[in-house]
Design an enzyme around this catalytic site. Structure first.
Site, PDB file in Angstrom:
ATOM      1  N   TYR A   1     -46.871  15.576  16.751  1.00  0.00           N
ATOM      2  CA  TYR A   1     -46.827  14.426  17.876  1.00  0.00           C
ATOM      3  C   TYR A   1     -45.584  14.194  18.363  1.00  0.00           C
ATOM      4  CZ  TYR A   1     -48.321   9.856  20.001  1.00  0.00           C
ATOM      5  OH  TYR A   1     -48.565   8.935  20.660  1.00  0.00           O
TER       6      TYR A   1
ATOM      7  N   SER B   1     -44.813   8.389  24.976  1.00  0.00           N
ATOM      8  CA  SER B   1     -44.836   7.650  23.685  1.00  0.00           C
ATOM      9  C   SER B   1     -43.292   7.363  23.560  1.00  0.00           C
ATOM     10  CB  SER B   1     -45.290   8.709  22.576  1.00  0.00           C
ATOM     11  OG  SER B   1     -44.895   7.915  21.320  1.00  0.00           O
TER      12      SER B   1
HETATM   13  P1  NAP Z   1     -57.108   5.884  20.575  1.00  0.00           P
HETATM   14  O1  NAP Z   1     -57.919   4.497  20.492  1.00  0.00           O
HETATM   15  O2  NAP Z   1     -57.121   6.692  19.417  1.00  0.00           O
HETATM   16  O3  NAP Z   1     -57.519   6.858  21.748  1.00  0.00           O
HETATM   17  C1  NAP Z   1     -57.298   7.976  21.795  1.00  0.00           C
HETATM   18  C2  NAP Z   1     -58.217   8.619  22.964  1.00  0.00           C
HETATM   19  O4  NAP Z   1     -58.191   9.938  23.076  1.00  0.00           O
HETATM   20  C3  NAP Z   1     -59.641   8.522  22.607  1.00  0.00           C
HETATM   21  O5  NAP Z   1     -60.541   8.391  23.641  1.00  0.00           O
HETATM   22  C4  NAP Z   1     -60.136   9.753  21.996  1.00  0.00           C
HETATM   23  O6  NAP Z   1     -61.345  10.307  21.891  1.00  0.00           O
HETATM   24  C5  NAP Z   1     -59.290  10.594  22.776  1.00  0.00           C
HETATM   25  N1  NAP Z   1     -59.190  12.124  22.298  1.00  0.00           N
HETATM   26  C6  NAP Z   1     -58.595  12.375  21.291  1.00  0.00           C
HETATM   27  N2  NAP Z   1     -58.716  13.808  20.933  1.00  0.00           N
HETATM   28  C7  NAP Z   1     -59.543  14.278  21.901  1.00  0.00           C
HETATM   29  C8  NAP Z   1     -60.167  15.415  22.203  1.00  0.00           C
HETATM   30  N3  NAP Z   1     -59.958  16.429  21.657  1.00  0.00           N
HETATM   31  N4  NAP Z   1     -60.969  15.395  23.326  1.00  0.00           N
HETATM   32  C9  NAP Z   1     -61.023  14.386  24.240  1.00  0.00           C
HETATM   33  N5  NAP Z   1     -60.574  13.323  23.883  1.00  0.00           N
HETATM   34  C10 NAP Z   1     -59.700  13.090  22.667  1.00  0.00           C
HETATM   35  O7  NAP Z   1     -55.531   5.932  20.764  1.00  0.00           O
HETATM   36  P2  NAP Z   1     -54.725   5.129  22.015  1.00  0.00           P
HETATM   37  O8  NAP Z   1     -53.693   4.389  21.151  1.00  0.00           O
HETATM   38  O9  NAP Z   1     -55.291   4.325  22.955  1.00  0.00           O
HETATM   39  O10 NAP Z   1     -54.192   6.578  22.626  1.00  0.00           O
HETATM   40  C11 NAP Z   1     -54.369   6.830  23.938  1.00  0.00           C
HETATM   41  C12 NAP Z   1     -53.071   7.635  24.263  1.00  0.00           C
HETATM   42  O11 NAP Z   1     -51.923   6.611  24.181  1.00  0.00           O
HETATM   43  C13 NAP Z   1     -52.801   8.796  23.382  1.00  0.00           C
HETATM   44  O12 NAP Z   1     -52.117   9.937  24.304  1.00  0.00           O
HETATM   45  C14 NAP Z   1     -51.620   8.283  22.262  1.00  0.00           C
HETATM   46  O13 NAP Z   1     -50.880   9.348  21.919  1.00  0.00           O
HETATM   47  C15 NAP Z   1     -50.737   7.599  23.238  1.00  0.00           C
HETATM   48  N6  NAP Z   1     -49.862   6.377  22.788  1.00  0.00           N
HETATM   49  C16 NAP Z   1     -50.488   5.542  21.936  1.00  0.00           C
HETATM   50  C17 NAP Z   1     -49.618   4.369  21.417  1.00  0.00           C
HETATM   51  C18 NAP Z   1     -49.969   3.081  20.562  1.00  0.00           C
HETATM   52  O14 NAP Z   1     -49.221   2.556  20.123  1.00  0.00           O
HETATM   53  N7  NAP Z   1     -51.272   3.171  20.365  1.00  0.00           N
HETATM   54  C19 NAP Z   1     -48.326   4.660  21.756  1.00  0.00           C
HETATM   55  C20 NAP Z   1     -47.667   5.535  22.517  1.00  0.00           C
HETATM   56  C21 NAP Z   1     -48.695   6.430  22.892  1.00  0.00           C
HETATM   57  P3  NAP Z   1     -62.586   9.653  20.517  1.00  0.00           P
HETATM   58  O15 NAP Z   1     -62.686   8.322  20.729  1.00  0.00           O
HETATM   59  O16 NAP Z   1     -63.546  10.510  20.837  1.00  0.00           O
HETATM   60  O17 NAP Z   1     -61.597  10.232  19.483  1.00  0.00           O
END
Ligand code: NAP
Length: 255
Positions: free
Chosen positions: A160, A147
């Site tokens: 986080y 991140s």
């Molecule tokens: P998202 O759409 O909320 O996706 C998060 C994913 O993680 C979903 O598939 C969610 O499953 C899964 N997850 C959460 N808790 C879980 C658990 N206990 N067991 C299994 N799966 C779980 O958000 P995203 O932005 O795509 O996030 C993906 C990754 O990118 C994360 O690590 C996040 O920290 C990172 N990230 C995102 C951003 C951004 O700007 N979006 C920036 C930097 C890093 P469910 O759908 O079932 O909840």
């Protein structure tokens, strides 16, 4: 362009049902990889789309807020596809509150999901990849999703920031231990990508404007923007890249 071709390789992608995980799974599928789509919510649409791209894909149900499903994920993937060549540790969660009010529950769920499960799933996959390298010289690839808060402090997201800073450290530690054992460990640090994870920020008019003004590219990222970096780090094109954290951020860190 054979060095980017993932045909015959199997990628385990956690949190593959939505957002960045889906974007990465579909990019790897397009490059030819089989996809083990791991998630708490079933990654039905991801699997259907991956198959439409000509890849083989399967849902593996797992809640990664504990390490309980770790070995099962490895076993089911091996049983279904025969090997594990790529692991993308993407599943992650976030809790927002002022540091003075931050609860132990909000600390634990984020650290357990984003850092503890990431380490133990990497350990289990790493054992398979090291053994595969010893037997036939194959190179395994682990890609952790870091991140901007791997580099910066953030605000109102104590656990986080701690977890994602930890992801950066573990990426380098595992690269140090496994680079000579045929496993490349790297990370992608996405900038501001429009997903469920950032829905609250996108909905907050002031924060949204402040964020947009600071992104040199002048827009939020789309999950598909992360796909190219994932293909690079999953493929032979990056065989001498170790412990690197690749920002895909529209220039945010350069500002
Ligand atoms: P998202 O759409 O909320 O996706 C998060 C994913 O993680 C979903 O598939 C969610 O499953 C899964 N997850 C959460 N808790 C879980 C658990 N206990 N067991 C299994 N799966 C779980 O958000 P995203 O932005 O795509 O996030 C993906 C990754 O990118 C994360 O690590 C996040 O920290 C990172 N990230 C995102 C951003 C951004 O700007 N979006 C920036 C930097 C890093 P469910 O759908 O079932 O909840």
């Amino acid at each position: 362009m054979d060095m980017f071709n993932l045909t015959g390789k199997t990628a385990v992608v956690t949190g593959a049902n939505t957002g960045i995980g889906r974007g990465i799974a579909l990019a790897l599928a397009e490059a030819g990889a089989n996809i083990a789509a791991v998630g708490r919510s079933p990654a039905t649409e991801t699997v259907e789309k991956a198959k439409a791209l000509g890849s083989d894909a399967e849902i593996i149900s797992a809640d990664l807020s504990s390490t309980e499903p770790v070995q099962r994920i490895i076993d089911e993937t091996k049983e279904r596809f025969g090997s594990i060549d790529i692991l993308v540790n993407n599943a992650g969660t976030i809790r927002r509150n002022d540091a003075v009010y931050f609860s132990e529950d909000d600390w634990d769920v984020v650290m357990d999901t984003n850092l503890k499960s990431l380490f133990f799933l990497s350990q289990a996959a790493g054992r398979e990849m090291i053994a595969a390298h010893e037997s036939d010289g194959r190179i395994g690839k682990i890609i952790n999703i870091a991140s901007m808060l791997t580099f910066q402090g953030g605000i109102r997201v104590s656990s986080y920031t701690a977890s994602k800073s930890g992801v950066g450290g573990l990426t380098k530690l595992l690269a140090n231990e496994w680079a000579a054992k045929g496993v490349c460990v790297n990370a992608i640090a996405p900038g501001y990508i429009a997903t469920n994870n950032t829905a609250a920020l996108q909905a907050d008019e002031d924060r949204n404007r402040q964020i947009m003004e600071r992104i040199p590219a002048g827009r939020w990222g789309d999950p598909s923007d992360v796909g190219g970096a994932a293909i690079f780090l999953a493929s032979d094109a990056s065989n001498y890249v170790q412990g690197h954290i690749l920002a895909v951020d529209g220039g945010w860190l350069a500002r």
